[in-house]
Design an enzyme around this catalytic site. Structure first.
Site, PDB file in Angstrom:
ATOM      1  N   PHE A  25     -24.074  48.086  79.269  1.00  0.00           N
ATOM      2  CA  PHE A  25     -24.934  49.237  79.034  1.00  0.00           C
ATOM      3  C   PHE A  25     -26.179  48.778  78.289  1.00  0.00           C
ATOM      4  O   PHE A  25     -26.078  48.220  77.191  1.00  0.00           O
ATOM      5  CB  PHE A  25     -24.193  50.313  78.225  1.00  0.00           C
ATOM      6  CG  PHE A  25     -23.686  51.424  79.086  1.00  0.00           C
ATOM      7  CD1 PHE A  25     -22.747  51.163  80.062  1.00  0.00           C
ATOM      8  CD2 PHE A  25     -24.161  52.717  78.947  1.00  0.00           C
ATOM      9  CE1 PHE A  25     -22.281  52.170  80.895  1.00  0.00           C
ATOM     10  CE2 PHE A  25     -23.704  53.735  79.769  1.00  0.00           C
ATOM     11  CZ  PHE A  25     -22.763  53.470  80.743  1.00  0.00           C
ATOM     12  N   CYS A  31     -37.259  58.787  74.407  1.00  0.00           N
ATOM     13  CA  CYS A  31     -37.123  59.735  75.512  1.00  0.00           C
ATOM     14  C   CYS A  31     -38.364  60.620  75.527  1.00  0.00           C
ATOM     15  O   CYS A  31     -38.946  60.894  74.475  1.00  0.00           O
ATOM     16  CB  CYS A  31     -35.867  60.594  75.343  1.00  0.00           C
ATOM     17  SG  CYS A  31     -35.618  61.740  76.734  1.00  0.00           S
ATOM     18  N   CYS A  46     -35.304  69.107  76.050  1.00  0.00           N
ATOM     19  CA  CYS A  46     -33.875  68.888  76.286  1.00  0.00           C
ATOM     20  C   CYS A  46     -33.164  69.060  74.945  1.00  0.00           C
ATOM     21  O   CYS A  46     -33.463  68.349  73.994  1.00  0.00           O
ATOM     22  CB  CYS A  46     -33.646  67.492  76.855  1.00  0.00           C
ATOM     23  SG  CYS A  46     -31.924  67.120  77.167  1.00  0.00           S
ATOM     24  N   CYS A  49     -28.708  66.891  73.942  1.00  0.00           N
ATOM     25  CA  CYS A  49     -28.477  65.444  74.005  1.00  0.00           C
ATOM     26  C   CYS A  49     -27.325  65.025  73.080  1.00  0.00           C
ATOM     27  O   CYS A  49     -27.209  65.473  71.949  1.00  0.00           O
ATOM     28  CB  CYS A  49     -29.750  64.718  73.582  1.00  0.00           C
ATOM     29  SG  CYS A  49     -29.671  62.946  73.850  1.00  0.00           S
ATOM     30  N   ASP A  50     -26.467  64.122  73.584  1.00  0.00           N
ATOM     31  CA  ASP A  50     -25.347  63.618  72.779  1.00  0.00           C
ATOM     32  C   ASP A  50     -25.513  62.132  72.462  1.00  0.00           C
ATOM     33  O   ASP A  50     -24.540  61.454  72.143  1.00  0.00           O
ATOM     34  CB  ASP A  50     -24.017  63.865  73.501  1.00  0.00           C
ATOM     35  CG  ASP A  50     -23.953  63.160  74.856  1.00  0.00           C
ATOM     36  OD1 ASP A  50     -24.947  62.521  75.250  1.00  0.00           O
ATOM     37  OD2 ASP A  50     -22.897  63.249  75.509  1.00  0.00           O
ATOM     38  N   THR A  51     -26.754  61.636  72.547  1.00  0.00           N
ATOM     39  CA  THR A  51     -26.990  60.196  72.460  1.00  0.00           C
ATOM     40  C   THR A  51     -27.991  59.858  71.367  1.00  0.00           C
ATOM     41  O   THR A  51     -29.012  60.535  71.227  1.00  0.00           O
ATOM     42  CB  THR A  51     -27.554  59.680  73.808  1.00  0.00           C
ATOM     43  OG1 THR A  51     -26.652  60.036  74.839  1.00  0.00           O
ATOM     44  CG2 THR A  51     -27.730  58.171  73.789  1.00  0.00           C
ATOM     45  N   GLU A 116     -29.810  55.467  84.938  1.00  0.00           N
ATOM     46  CA  GLU A 116     -29.539  56.883  84.700  1.00  0.00           C
ATOM     47  C   GLU A 116     -30.786  57.498  84.064  1.00  0.00           C
ATOM     48  O   GLU A 116     -31.167  57.123  82.952  1.00  0.00           O
ATOM     49  CB  GLU A 116     -28.326  57.043  83.790  1.00  0.00           C
ATOM     50  CG  GLU A 116     -27.089  56.395  84.400  1.00  0.00           C
ATOM     51  CD  GLU A 116     -25.796  56.774  83.713  1.00  0.00           C
ATOM     52  OE1 GLU A 116     -25.871  57.399  82.632  1.00  0.00           O
ATOM     53  OE2 GLU A 116     -24.738  56.440  84.249  1.00  0.00           O
ATOM     54  N   HIS A 204     -14.968  57.800  79.131  1.00  0.00           N
ATOM     55  CA  HIS A 204     -15.093  56.906  77.968  1.00  0.00           C
ATOM     56  C   HIS A 204     -14.816  57.658  76.673  1.00  0.00           C
ATOM     57  O   HIS A 204     -14.313  57.072  75.707  1.00  0.00           O
ATOM     58  CB  HIS A 204     -16.479  56.255  77.930  1.00  0.00           C
ATOM     59  CG  HIS A 204     -17.607  57.225  77.985  1.00  0.00           C
ATOM     60  ND1 HIS A 204     -17.844  58.046  79.061  1.00  0.00           N
ATOM     61  CD2 HIS A 204     -18.581  57.507  77.083  1.00  0.00           C
ATOM     62  CE1 HIS A 204     -18.909  58.781  78.823  1.00  0.00           C
ATOM     63  NE2 HIS A 204     -19.382  58.482  77.635  1.00  0.00           N
TER      64      HIS A 204
HETATM   65  S1  SF4 Z   1     -29.954  64.004  77.335  1.00  0.00           S
HETATM   66 FE1  SF4 Z   1     -31.011  62.878  75.674  1.00  0.00          FE
HETATM   67  S2  SF4 Z   1     -31.761  61.022  76.656  1.00  0.00           S
HETATM   68 FE2  SF4 Z   1     -31.284  62.489  78.310  1.00  0.00          FE
HETATM   69  S3  SF4 Z   1     -33.199  63.615  78.695  1.00  0.00           S
HETATM   70 FE3  SF4 Z   1     -32.079  64.786  77.181  1.00  0.00          FE
HETATM   71  S4  SF4 Z   1     -32.910  64.056  75.203  1.00  0.00           S
HETATM   72 FE4  SF4 Z   1     -33.455  62.536  76.733  1.00  0.00          FE
END
Ligand code: SF4
Length: 210
Positions: A25, A31, A46, A49-51, A116, A204
């Protein structure tokens, strides 16, 4: 060109059609739909987001001076063996940084390149597996690829409209949120109502992989 990478590590792909596959990965920092700061989440394009994609301080992260250094880091993360090398490039939004030079450097090291993206930027040529995950209220310009991953439910997204886009696979994935049970029910309901969609789970997270 240099690249800002949040993290780069070996794991199993947890989602989508290639779930269960050994993969490196490569998570680019940054972003275009959210700053990554919690105080900005409510006003972001957005919001679910979980990242963590902010900075370069994650496992294997850093600033890489050029495509060769980046590809060397990916190869080092994979380790020995050249069979079925797969790198999943994600973010943040990978199309802010990924270019043909980096894809070429990864190909020369024997990697299939999966990406992705949120689809708001056009994908470059040379990607071997393209997954697009559209976000409500954004202009998705990349409407073709291998895998369309719809995080569900999202108000303002019409699955019937997405079915007309040119993807080989349509996957619906429950949103990872406080109302997780309802999200799972909604995703199951969509897959039952519209057979083009297949349920995708984040394996995961179930088994405790990064
Ligand atoms: S989920 Fe997170 S990484 Fe994906 S578009 Fe939304 S803010 Fe950006």
């Amino acid at each position: 060109m240099s690249y800002a990478v949040k993290e780069c590590f070996l794991t199993l792909q947890g989602e989508g059609v290639q779930a269960g596959s050994r993969a490196v990965f490569l998570r680019f920092a940054g972003c275009n739909l959210w700053s990554g700061r919690e105080q900005d989440r409510a006003s972001a394009q957005c919001t679910f987001c979980d990242t963590d994609f902010v900075g370069t301080d994650g496992d294997g992260g850093g600033k890489f001076a050029d495509a060769e250094a980046l590809a060397d880091a990916v190869a080092a993360a994979w380790g020995e063996g050249t069979d079925r090398r797969l790198v999943v490039i994600t973010g943040g939004e990978p199309m802010l940084q990924l270019d043909a030079t980096a894809v070429d450097a990864l190909h020369r090291r024997g990697f299939r390149v999966a990406v992705e993206s949120n689809g708001t930027l056009p994908a470059i040529h040379g990607i071997d597996w393209l997954c697009i995950s559209p976000k409500a209220g954004t202009e998705v310009v990349q409407r073709s690829g291998d895998e369309l991953k719809l995080v569900w439910p999202q108000h303002g997204v019409d699955p019937a409209e997405l079915e007309r886009w040119d993807f080989a696979h349509h996957l619906v994935q429950p949103m990872d949120c406080d109302a997780r049970e309802q999200a799972v029910e909604a995703a199951i309901a969509l897959a039952m109502e519209r057979p083009k969609w297949r349920l995708s789970l984040q394996a995961h997270k179930v088994v405790g992989l990064a």
